[in-house]
Design an enzyme around this catalytic site. Sequence first.
Site, PDB file in Angstrom:
ATOM      1  CB  SER A 136      -0.857  -0.016   1.267  1.00 18.33           C
ATOM      2  OG  SER A 136      -1.500   1.218   1.436  1.00 18.33           O
ATOM      3  CB  ALA A 137       0.237   4.616  -1.386  1.00 21.41           C
ATOM      4  CE1 TYR A 160      -3.945  -2.191   5.355  1.00 20.93           C
ATOM      5  CE2 TYR A 160      -3.222   0.002   4.688  1.00 20.93           C
ATOM      6  CZ  TYR A 160      -3.672  -1.265   4.365  1.00 20.93           C
ATOM      7  OH  TYR A 160      -3.831  -1.611   3.040  1.00 20.93           O
ATOM      8  CE  LYS A 164      -1.524  -4.241   3.439  1.00 23.04           C
ATOM      9  NZ  LYS A 164      -1.960  -5.512   2.851  1.00 23.04           N
ATOM     10  NE  ARG A 306      -9.534  10.532   6.700  1.00 19.85           N
ATOM     11  CZ  ARG A 306      -9.871   9.704   5.710  1.00 19.85           C
ATOM     12  NH1 ARG A 306     -11.002   9.023   5.773  1.00 19.85           N
ATOM     13  NH2 ARG A 306      -9.090   9.577   4.658  1.00 19.85           N
TER      14      ARG A 306
END
Length: 350
Positions: A136-137, A160, A164, A306
């Site tokens: 994932s980026a 998360y 990765k 956010r």
Amino acid sequence: MRSILLTGGNGYIGTHTCVSFLKKNYKIIVLDSNVNSSPISLKRVKEIFKLRKNSQENIIFEKGDIRNEIFLRNVFINAIKRNSPIKAVVHFAGLKSVKDSVIDPLSYWDSNLFGALCLLKVMNKYKCKTIVFSSSAAIYGKNIKNPIEEISLIKPISPYGDTKVAVEKILENLFLSDTKHEWRIANLRYFNPIGAHHTGLIGENPYDVPSNIFPYICGVAIGKYKKLNIFGNDWPTKDGTGVRDYIHVMDLADSHLSAMEFLLNNEPQIINLNIGTGIGTSVLELVKIFEKVNNCIIPFDFYDRRLGDVAQLIANNKNAIYKLNWKPKKSLEDMCRDGWKWKKLNPNGY
Ligand code: NAD
Ligand code: UFG
């Protein structure tokens, strides 16, 4: 003929990748616990191919958890018994919510890291040494200069993203330890996949209120949510809203097929590839295109930034294009049209 195993193949990206592999006549095995997906997705994949009752042998479904080694071994043994041993694996299975990973990191390490370890041990045992891994980026985190290259700073800002990076590291260790030079490994670092198959038969099926922008916009368009909250209009971007590299999920799916074929047709190696379009789109631009293509209005309000968001994430995708004989073909209009078609036809998912 040998099979390709897709762990997590019932999920959003997995189902679309099933279509890519089946189109090229691969035999596939889908393994999924359905913790975050419905087995109906595979019926829809079969519908896409209009498979008749007696011609479904190209997809086998094995329901179970990758952390269950006995189950995993049986998946490999069953394939051998069918005279179709597993030649390579595309590893999607895992948990993917950045927010949940902050709240419950242990579940994320368990699914994403322990799951990968179990899978790799069993692959090793059955001499299956080719893997395409869903990275994932998110591994690039915050302090990055766009467009992002594969050699850019790796500094995730969520558990998360940490999982990765850890799996990529294990794969690197495995490759370097392999004195027989047999492992073939591709880490595909996805940017922001959106949209759906153009038939509207398969698509993204979030169980909770979506935290990602595209399924949320679809939810507003269908009347489930009143308005979109845009998280920040004071980012250092072209219009103050967050910029991302959105990629059509079918283009992303095709990149797995290309990566697998690249690995199988070349010398054993480990490669890290960014999978995006290289084009940055702001939240406001995405909303405008969605409204225009689908002839609807998406009411929105500006809201606070956010936590954990970054201003921009845009891929430098040159390595993937150069190495894989692949390039993204679909436009943002296609993504908005196809994603909305899926939502209109399946307002409550599968
Ligand atoms: P998804 O949740 O739709 O699919 C994941 C699938 O894995 C689900 O079907 C789920 O039931 C299954 N699964 C989860 N844990 C399992 C386990 N322990 N054993 C067996 N099956 C299990 O997610 P997706 O969007 O299709 O993502 C697939 C992969 O791509 C994930 O690894 C994710 O981290 C990665 N990824 C996704 C995005 C994105 O924006 N969608 C971006 C970057 C990377
Ligand atoms: N956004 C809103 N309102 C929403 C949801 C999102 O304004 O309701 C904005 C975000 O602030 C961001 C953009 O829309 O600017 C995209 O947000 P997403 O949540 O759709 O995507 P992210 O880039 O934050 O995260 C996604 C995946 C992660 C992955 C990351 C990097 O969800 O798993 O891309 O690949 F880690």
